[in-house]
Design an enzyme around this catalytic site. Sequence first.
Site, PDB file in Angstrom:
ATOM      1  N   CYS A  80      40.201  68.770  32.499  1.00  0.00           N
ATOM      2  CA  CYS A  80      39.735  68.171  31.236  1.00  0.00           C
ATOM      3  C   CYS A  80      38.840  66.949  31.440  1.00  0.00           C
ATOM      4  CB  CYS A  80      40.937  67.790  30.370  1.00  0.00           C
ATOM      5  SG  CYS A  80      41.866  69.241  29.824  1.00  0.00           S
TER       6      CYS A  80
HETATM    7  N1  LIG Z   1      44.686  72.433  31.539  1.00  0.00           N
HETATM    8  C1  LIG Z   1      44.796  71.461  30.638  1.00  0.00           C
HETATM    9  O1  LIG Z   1      45.467  70.448  30.859  1.00  0.00           O
HETATM   10  C2  LIG Z   1      44.099  71.550  29.302  1.00  0.00           C
HETATM   11  C3  LIG Z   1      44.521  70.706  28.261  1.00  0.00           C
HETATM   12  C4  LIG Z   1      43.869  70.766  27.043  1.00  0.00           C
HETATM   13  C5  LIG Z   1      42.787  71.634  26.884  1.00  0.00           C
HETATM   14  N2  LIG Z   1      42.394  72.430  27.910  1.00  0.00           N
HETATM   15  C6  LIG Z   1      41.272  73.341  27.679  1.00  0.00           C
HETATM   16  O2  LIG Z   1      41.786  74.648  27.519  1.00  0.00           O
HETATM   17  C7  LIG Z   1      40.895  75.621  28.078  1.00  0.00           C
HETATM   18  C8  LIG Z   1      41.640  76.489  29.082  1.00  0.00           C
HETATM   19  O3  LIG Z   1      42.051  75.683  30.157  1.00  0.00           O
HETATM   20  P1  LIG Z   1      43.168  76.141  31.192  1.00  0.00           P
HETATM   21  O4  LIG Z   1      43.540  74.920  31.959  1.00  0.00           O
HETATM   22  O5  LIG Z   1      44.237  76.921  30.503  1.00  0.00           O
HETATM   23  O6  LIG Z   1      42.324  77.119  32.122  1.00  0.00           O
HETATM   24  P2  LIG Z   1      42.953  78.094  33.227  1.00  0.00           P
HETATM   25  O7  LIG Z   1      41.890  78.284  34.234  1.00  0.00           O
HETATM   26  O8  LIG Z   1      44.299  77.593  33.661  1.00  0.00           O
HETATM   27  O9  LIG Z   1      43.211  79.449  32.452  1.00  0.00           O
HETATM   28  C9  LIG Z   1      42.228  80.202  31.881  1.00  0.00           C
HETATM   29  C10 LIG Z   1      42.576  81.680  32.033  1.00  0.00           C
HETATM   30  O10 LIG Z   1      41.560  82.408  31.341  1.00  0.00           O
HETATM   31  C11 LIG Z   1      41.302  83.594  32.074  1.00  0.00           C
HETATM   32  N3  LIG Z   1      40.006  84.121  31.657  1.00  0.00           N
HETATM   33  C12 LIG Z   1      38.776  83.723  32.022  1.00  0.00           C
HETATM   34  N4  LIG Z   1      37.840  84.442  31.382  1.00  0.00           N
HETATM   35  C13 LIG Z   1      38.488  85.315  30.590  1.00  0.00           C
HETATM   36  C14 LIG Z   1      38.066  86.325  29.696  1.00  0.00           C
HETATM   37  N5  LIG Z   1      36.781  86.587  29.466  1.00  0.00           N
HETATM   38  N6  LIG Z   1      39.022  87.050  29.057  1.00  0.00           N
HETATM   39  C15 LIG Z   1      40.326  86.811  29.275  1.00  0.00           C
HETATM   40  N7  LIG Z   1      40.783  85.871  30.126  1.00  0.00           N
HETATM   41  C16 LIG Z   1      39.863  85.122  30.762  1.00  0.00           C
HETATM   42  C17 LIG Z   1      41.380  83.148  33.520  1.00  0.00           C
HETATM   43  O11 LIG Z   1      41.615  84.246  34.389  1.00  0.00           O
HETATM   44  C18 LIG Z   1      42.535  82.148  33.487  1.00  0.00           C
HETATM   45  O12 LIG Z   1      43.776  82.752  33.810  1.00  0.00           O
HETATM   46  C19 LIG Z   1      39.734  74.821  28.660  1.00  0.00           C
HETATM   47  O13 LIG Z   1      38.697  74.760  27.738  1.00  0.00           O
HETATM   48  C20 LIG Z   1      40.312  73.438  28.852  1.00  0.00           C
HETATM   49  O14 LIG Z   1      39.328  72.434  28.770  1.00  0.00           O
HETATM   50  C21 LIG Z   1      43.044  72.434  29.104  1.00  0.00           C
END
Ligand SMILES: NC(=O)c1ccc[n+]([C@@H]2O[C@H](COP(=O)([O-])OP(=O)(O)OC[C@H]3O[C@@H](n4cnc5c(N)ncnc54)[C@H](O)[C@@H]3O)[C@@H](O)[C@H]2O)c1
Length: 411
Positions: free
Chosen positions: A255
């Site tokens: 993030c």
């Molecule tokens: N990790 C955090 O602490 C956090 C907190 C708040 C917001 N966010 C936001 O949330 C979003 C997701 O972050 P995250 O940490 O969960 O990411 P992540 O990488 O842990 O998980 C994302 C998942 O999406 C899958 N993916 C990618 N493309 C895809 C598609 N086309 N169809 C289906 N699945 C697909 C990936 O394989 C992965 O498993 C980001 O925008 C991030 O900025 C993250």
Amino acid sequence: MGMGYVGLPTALQLHSSGRRVLGVDISTRRLDAINSEDVDLIPRDRVRLKEALNDPWAFVMSSAAESIADAAAILICVPTPVNEHLLPDLNALVLACQSVVKVASKSQTLILTSTTYVGCTNDLLLKPLADRGLTVGRDIFVAFAPERINPGDSKIHHNDVPRVVGGATPACMSNAVEVLADCSKLLHPVSSLEAAEMTKLFENTFRAVNISLANEFADISGHLDLDINEVIDAAATKPYGFMPFRPGPGIGGHCIPCDPHYLLWQLRAERVTAPMIETAMALVASRPSRVVERAAQVLATQGKTLAGASVLIVGVAYKPGVADVRESPALEIFSRLHNSGAAVAFTDCMIDRIDVHGTMVDVLRDPREAKWDLVVVHTIHSDEDVSWLTDDVPVLDTTYRLSRESRRYTL
Ligand SMILES: NC(=O)c1ccc[n+]([C@@H]2O[C@H](COP(=O)([O-])OP(=O)(O)OC[C@H]3O[C@@H](n4cnc5c(N)ncnc54)[C@H](O)[C@@H]3O)[C@@H](O)[C@H]2O)c1
């Protein structure tokens, strides 16, 4: 869509509130890890995952995006990282939105939760849905509700964190609110998709700027021989107008090192500058190299150089309590130390292996067995044993959390 650090706990929350959940992820490796419960979750979600996996009628996982066609609501939780030039990498989000738009059917509610630039929901969902002849607010419903989960945090429950939501139309808002009420106890509606998108960018930029300020105060305190934590703790007694941020080796995770760059990238196209954000991001990005400079200074006090020194990094996760090394400053510190000729190893009770620019490095489980010229403390998990860091070992504490003793140095 997207069963990562955000999507999986969200799916578990929805399942535990009585919804039938289909979790879609393009990575079969990720789905296998979830099925074998080999995932980084807080204890409450571990229990929920076990329950969900025992309920195949209401908790299904798939790598086939088409399977979402029958869903009443679709939450998009895919990654939005930056590339090596710190520019937004929208590939995953574009692909996910394309696959959603392709199979979207009438009366569905689509909620984008990934952090992104202002106007993205319009560009990637509203316009393509209109091109398919679907009228948003009548045929189909779209909202943006940024995610605020704090992975590894067992104290503040995910569903106790208020959720900001912006709908494309009033009908979109009310449909999104109905779905999100099962994710969060408190919803905070805003007037537009764009206001919700901007809220998330402000929150995380606020953190980046304040961490950068805390780092600067730590450096100044070092010069004036003051203990930065004593100063922060004292300032934090003020009941208004102050929020404590702690200094450290840089910023990591998916993030704070990424999100402000979505805003800066967008502003550049508009020829608008944001000098405070630019400066804060440049300063925090330079923090790992400062760690390495300081490591060289500490070694010099013993008549040693980085070249040939044996250096251990304690904790490579980007923060305590997670097994996540995305954007972790430890990776850059490792690589810079290695490139300066040091023999570098790491220990981390939550991580087995790291990828340092394409080279896989295994964890050292018992660092007590070796002799170190310098130990760089980067992250201290609650289960990490640091009791062996006695006065015999020179320690560079980039966390500022270890007590100050004769052979302990800060940045
Ligand atoms: N990790 C955090 O602490 C956090 C907190 C708040 C917001 N966010 C936001 O949330 C979003 C997701 O972050 P995250 O940490 O969960 O990411 P992540 O990488 O842990 O998980 C994302 C998942 O999406 C899958 N993916 C990618 N493309 C895809 C598609 N086309 N169809 C289906 N699945 C697909 C990936 O394989 C992965 O498993 C980001 O925008 C991030 O900025 C993250």
